[in-house]
Design an enzyme around this catalytic site. Structure first.
Site, mmCIF file in Angstrom:
data_model
loop_
_atom_site.group_PDB
_atom_site.id
_atom_site.type_symbol
_atom_site.label_atom_id
_atom_site.label_comp_id
_atom_site.label_asym_id
_atom_site.label_seq_id
_atom_site.Cartn_x
_atom_site.Cartn_y
_atom_site.Cartn_z
ATOM 1 N N CYS A 33 8.360 -6.447 -6.805
ATOM 2 C CA CYS A 33 7.441 -7.402 -6.178
ATOM 3 C C CYS A 33 7.076 -8.547 -7.127
ATOM 4 O O CYS A 33 6.373 -8.330 -8.114
ATOM 5 C CB CYS A 33 6.197 -6.638 -5.726
ATOM 6 S SG CYS A 33 4.810 -7.659 -5.224
ATOM 7 N N CYS A 36 3.327 -9.218 -7.486
ATOM 8 C CA CYS A 36 2.708 -8.145 -8.283
ATOM 9 C C CYS A 36 2.801 -8.474 -9.769
ATOM 10 O O CYS A 36 1.877 -8.192 -10.536
ATOM 11 C CB CYS A 36 3.387 -6.803 -8.014
ATOM 12 S SG CYS A 36 3.229 -6.228 -6.310
#
Length: 109
Positions: A33, A36
């Site tokens: 991600c 993230c």
């Protein structure tokens, strides 16, 4: 894992998050991600700034799909705040560090 941020799993979830009386920020994330990876340094900085006041943990949603499902994580990063085992706030996506600080400050009262 950075100093001040604990990695939690299905096995340590109850003890680290649900049974804690402290305010806890849980960063639901995954290795693939991109957003993230943008949030992670902010979480690490905040963990240092709020040491002794609140706790910060990370949960990899790919490695712990049952917990991600239990908390209805649909998008990551999701930052979920727990106090005494209850969800008190949630932020989905990347937000400025100042916004996270304001949220933590308001939750700490």
């Amino acid at each position: 894992m950075s100093e001040g941020v604990t990695n939690v799993t299905q096995d340590s979830w109850d003890a680290e998050v649900l049974q804690s009386p402290d305010l806890i920020l849980v960063d639901f994330w995954a290795a693939w991600c991109g957003p993230c990876k943008m949030v992670a340094p902010m979480v690490e900085e905040l963990a240092r700034e709020y040491e002794g006041k609140t706790r910060f943990v990370k949960l990899n949603t790919d490695e712990n799909p049952d917990l991600a499902s239990r908390y209805k994580i649909r998008g990551i990063p999701t930052l979920m705040f727990f106090k005494k085992g209850e969800i008190v706030e949630q932020i989905v996506g990347v937000v400025p560090k100042a916004q996270l600080k304001a949220k933590i400050d308001s939750l700490l009262g």
